[in-house]
Scaffold this motif. Structure first.
Motif, PDB file in Angstrom:
ATOM      1  N   ILE A  76     -40.084 -45.778 -51.721  1.00 59.09           N
ATOM      2  CA  ILE A  76     -39.749 -45.231 -50.403  1.00 59.09           C
ATOM      3  C   ILE A  76     -38.492 -44.378 -50.540  1.00 59.09           C
ATOM      4  O   ILE A  76     -37.437 -44.866 -50.984  1.00 59.09           O
ATOM      5  N   ALA A  77     -38.628 -43.109 -50.176  1.00 56.95           N
ATOM      6  CA  ALA A  77     -37.505 -42.166 -50.272  1.00 56.95           C
ATOM      7  C   ALA A  77     -37.160 -41.628 -48.891  1.00 56.95           C
ATOM      8  O   ALA A  77     -38.011 -41.569 -47.998  1.00 56.95           O
ATOM      9  N   MET A  78     -35.905 -41.235 -48.712  1.00 54.77           N
ATOM     10  CA  MET A  78     -35.461 -40.540 -47.508  1.00 54.77           C
ATOM     11  C   MET A  78     -35.320 -39.064 -47.847  1.00 54.77           C
ATOM     12  O   MET A  78     -34.463 -38.689 -48.655  1.00 54.77           O
ATOM     13  N   VAL A  79     -36.177 -38.243 -47.280  1.00 59.25           N
ATOM     14  CA  VAL A  79     -36.255 -36.833 -47.654  1.00 59.25           C
ATOM     15  C   VAL A  79     -35.701 -35.959 -46.536  1.00 59.25           C
ATOM     16  O   VAL A  79     -36.140 -36.094 -45.384  1.00 59.25           O
ATOM     17  N   PRO A  80     -34.758 -35.063 -46.826  1.00 61.61           N
ATOM     18  CA  PRO A  80     -34.285 -34.127 -45.796  1.00 61.61           C
ATOM     19  C   PRO A  80     -35.442 -33.282 -45.273  1.00 61.61           C
ATOM     20  O   PRO A  80     -36.308 -32.843 -46.041  1.00 61.61           O
ATOM     21  N   LEU A  81     -35.459 -33.049 -43.976  1.00 61.44           N
ATOM     22  CA  LEU A  81     -36.571 -32.320 -43.373  1.00 61.44           C
ATOM     23  C   LEU A  81     -36.719 -30.918 -43.953  1.00 61.44           C
ATOM     24  O   LEU A  81     -37.841 -30.407 -44.067  1.00 61.44           O
ATOM     25  N   LYS A  82     -35.609 -30.290 -44.325  1.00 63.50           N
ATOM     26  CA  LYS A  82     -35.682 -28.927 -44.855  1.00 63.50           C
ATOM     27  C   LYS A  82     -36.358 -28.875 -46.223  1.00 63.50           C
ATOM     28  O   LYS A  82     -36.731 -27.793 -46.695  1.00 63.50           O
ATOM     29  N   TYR A 131     -36.015 -38.460 -30.634  1.00 65.45           N
ATOM     30  CA  TYR A 131     -37.342 -38.440 -31.255  1.00 65.45           C
ATOM     31  C   TYR A 131     -37.401 -39.463 -32.395  1.00 65.45           C
ATOM     32  O   TYR A 131     -36.377 -39.836 -32.967  1.00 65.45           O
ATOM     33  N   ALA A 132     -38.596 -39.897 -32.711  1.00 64.21           N
ATOM     34  CA  ALA A 132     -38.768 -40.866 -33.814  1.00 64.21           C
ATOM     35  C   ALA A 132     -40.104 -40.619 -34.494  1.00 64.21           C
ATOM     36  O   ALA A 132     -41.103 -40.327 -33.831  1.00 64.21           O
ATOM     37  N   PHE A 133     -40.134 -40.738 -35.813  1.00 62.96           N
ATOM     38  CA  PHE A 133     -41.356 -40.551 -36.590  1.00 62.96           C
ATOM     39  C   PHE A 133     -41.527 -41.691 -37.582  1.00 62.96           C
ATOM     40  O   PHE A 133     -40.559 -42.165 -38.170  1.00 62.96           O
ATOM     41  N   SER A 134     -42.764 -42.102 -37.769  1.00 59.62           N
ATOM     42  CA  SER A 134     -43.071 -43.051 -38.835  1.00 59.62           C
ATOM     43  C   SER A 134     -43.131 -42.303 -40.163  1.00 59.62           C
ATOM     44  O   SER A 134     -43.115 -41.074 -40.203  1.00 59.62           O
ATOM     45  N   ALA A 135     -43.211 -43.055 -41.254  1.00 61.19           N
ATOM     46  CA  ALA A 135     -43.132 -42.470 -42.599  1.00 61.19           C
ATOM     47  C   ALA A 135     -44.362 -41.627 -42.924  1.00 61.19           C
ATOM     48  O   ALA A 135     -45.465 -41.874 -42.431  1.00 61.19           O
ATOM     49  N   LEU A 136     -44.139 -40.620 -43.767  1.00 63.75           N
ATOM     50  CA  LEU A 136     -45.240 -39.913 -44.407  1.00 63.75           C
ATOM     51  C   LEU A 136     -45.683 -40.732 -45.614  1.00 63.75           C
ATOM     52  O   LEU A 136     -44.889 -41.476 -46.196  1.00 63.75           O
ATOM     53  N   THR A 163     -30.967 -31.195 -41.960  1.00 64.80           N
ATOM     54  CA  THR A 163     -30.215 -32.229 -42.677  1.00 64.80           C
ATOM     55  C   THR A 163     -30.640 -33.642 -42.298  1.00 64.80           C
ATOM     56  O   THR A 163     -30.204 -34.603 -42.921  1.00 64.80           O
ATOM     57  N   GLU A 164     -31.478 -33.766 -41.275  1.00 67.01           N
ATOM     58  CA  GLU A 164     -31.981 -35.083 -40.915  1.00 67.01           C
ATOM     59  C   GLU A 164     -33.117 -35.454 -41.874  1.00 67.01           C
ATOM     60  O   GLU A 164     -33.635 -34.604 -42.599  1.00 67.01           O
ATOM     61  N   THR A 165     -33.492 -36.702 -41.878  1.00 68.17           N
ATOM     62  CA  THR A 165     -34.426 -37.180 -42.909  1.00 68.17           C
ATOM     63  C   THR A 165     -35.641 -37.862 -42.300  1.00 68.17           C
ATOM     64  O   THR A 165     -35.630 -38.290 -41.140  1.00 68.17           O
ATOM     65  N   ILE A 166     -36.668 -37.957 -43.109  1.00 69.16           N
ATOM     66  CA  ILE A 166     -37.848 -38.750 -42.770  1.00 69.16           C
ATOM     67  C   ILE A 166     -38.187 -39.594 -43.993  1.00 69.16           C
ATOM     68  O   ILE A 166     -37.999 -39.161 -45.136  1.00 69.16           O
ATOM     69  N   SER A 167     -38.652 -40.797 -43.754  1.00 66.95           N
ATOM     70  CA  SER A 167     -39.018 -41.651 -44.884  1.00 66.95           C
ATOM     71  C   SER A 167     -40.387 -41.230 -45.421  1.00 66.95           C
ATOM     72  O   SER A 167     -41.289 -40.867 -44.665  1.00 66.95           O
ATOM     73  N   VAL A 168     -40.496 -41.260 -46.738  1.00 68.48           N
ATOM     74  CA  VAL A 168     -41.740 -40.898 -47.409  1.00 68.48           C
ATOM     75  C   VAL A 168     -42.097 -42.021 -48.377  1.00 68.48           C
ATOM     76  O   VAL A 168     -41.276 -42.411 -49.220  1.00 68.48           O
ATOM     77  N   VAL A 169     -43.300 -42.550 -48.231  1.00 72.46           N
ATOM     78  CA  VAL A 169     -43.801 -43.571 -49.146  1.00 72.46           C
ATOM     79  C   VAL A 169     -44.575 -42.863 -50.249  1.00 72.46           C
ATOM     80  O   VAL A 169     -45.533 -42.126 -49.973  1.00 72.46           O
ATOM     81  N   LEU A 170     -44.143 -43.051 -51.494  1.00 71.74           N
ATOM     82  CA  LEU A 170     -44.719 -42.328 -52.628  1.00 71.74           C
ATOM     83  C   LEU A 170     -45.527 -43.274 -53.516  1.00 71.74           C
ATOM     84  O   LEU A 170     -45.035 -44.322 -53.958  1.00 71.74           O
TER      85      LEU A 170
END
Length: 357
Positions: free
Chosen positions: A21-27, A69-74, A128-135
């Motif tokens: 599980i990583a925290m990825v900057p939106l950009k 706003y809130a998003f679940s992980a990719l 600069t905000e992040t979303i969690s990504v499950v890899l």
């Protein structure tokens, strides 16, 4: 791996396989997840085709709710070389190095990703905000397709009723639940979680039924405290003048009898009341309380001839179409002495002509 992406991650394990599980900057999303599968035949890709109409809706959700706003992980698969370097604490945290030439394929969340990129065009500060990504490790097309299926197969769409119960952004949803809670009969017999009720449910209505009816009354414009007061007054008068509802409250009739022999618990009738309410909302000079007293004289039995083919099919089943809602409202208007609009009169004449053929 000479050149790599480096992600701080937490390592986990499912089905005996590691994932991260990583925290990825939106950009970074556009660089990490290019659109490579969109025009590939479905049997050769691991995602559904993008529904472009969803993207602006989700994008507006982000930009209009910038602070909440809130998003679940990719969820994504790594097709290429990678290495995990665990930190010295031995707690499963560390750095995941992914080769620059590896492909990262989204298994779940492509619409979220596309909407985020769209929102970034409007508000670059999101970058600069992040979303969690499950890899996950990519184990080939078949495994990726199965992963997509597994992630989506068991997802259950939230009912409209519970969404409207919890939604604090939609002003009409807030007013709707306030109105239902303040009108005792509606509060006692409205299911606030389900959209479909069983034959022996302890409730008669759903929250979503009143949401759509109230939307018919006040329209899609910005709703106000005055609208809420009107809705409370309107539904209070409806409750007071539906004899069978009062008989139920006085234990003179059962819910089963009410459902099986009368139409006043049917969604089509509640929506018809919405049309009646809209008339009074737009004609405040009308004597609403006096007019609605006439509801007491209406025969609401399923067997009553005035409902045949209007809201009751020849086989006795309820008709639920918009046409049925309009024709039901027309009949109620005629019974209580309200004028038809030109469109209502046209539809009524069409209906009467069709049953006289």
């Amino acid at each position: 791996m000479d050149y790599t992406y480096k992600f701080p991650v937490v390592r986990g394990k499912q089905a005996r396989r590691e994932y991260y599980i990583a925290m990825v900057p939106l950009k970074m999303l556009s660089k990490l997840f290019p659109n490579t599968e969109e025009y590939v035949l479905p049997e050769y890709r691991a995602q559904r085709k993008m529904n472009e109409s969803r993207i602006p809706v989700i994008s507006r959700y982000i930009t209009e709710n910038r602070d909440s706003y809130a998003f679940s992980a990719l969820a994504a698969s790594i097709d290429g070389e990678f290495e995990f370097h665990e930190s010295s604490d031995g707690l499963g945290t560390g750095i995941l190095e992914v080769a620059m030439d590896a492909r990262l394929l989204i298994n779940d969340g492509q619409h979220r990703k596309a909407a985020i990129l769209d929102a970034l065009n409007e508000d670059a500060s999101l970058g600069t905000e992040t979303i969690s990504v499950v890899l996950y490790e990519d184990l080939g097309l078949t495994r990726s397709q199965q992963l997509f299926t597994d992630l989506n197969k068991h997802a259950v769409k939230t009912s409209n009723s519970i969404a409207e119960l919890y939604d604090s952004r939609d002003a009409l949803a807030v007013i709707n639940r306030n109105v239902v809670s303040r009108v005792k009969f509606l509060n006692d017999y409205t299911d606030k979680e389900r959209d479909i009720l069983g034959k022996f449910s302890s409730n008669l209505f759903t929250l979503n039924t009143f949401y759509t009816a109230n939307k018919r009354i006040v329209g899609c414009t910005e709703v106000s405290d005055a609208a809420e007061r009107f809705l409370c007054k309107f539904w209070t008068n409806i409750v007071q003048n539906i004899i069978q509802w009062n008989e139920l409250m006085n234990h003179e009739i059962s819910k089963v009898d009410l459902r099986e022999n009368y139409i006043v618990t049917q969604g089509v009738v509640i929506q018809a009341f919405g049309i009646i309410g809209n008339y009074f909302y737009n004609n405040p000079q009308s004597q609403m309380e006096d007019v609605l007293l006439k509801l007491q004289s209406i025969d609401w039995k399923r067997s009553a001839v005035q409902w045949k083919l209007r809201v009751i099919r020849a086989d006795g089943k309820i008709i639920t179409s918009n046409k049925a809602i309009m024709l039901t409202a027309n009949r109620i208007k005629r019974e209580i002495g309200l004028e038809f609009s030109k469109d209502e009169e046209h539809r009524e004449n069409q209906f009467l002509g069709s049953i006289n053929i």
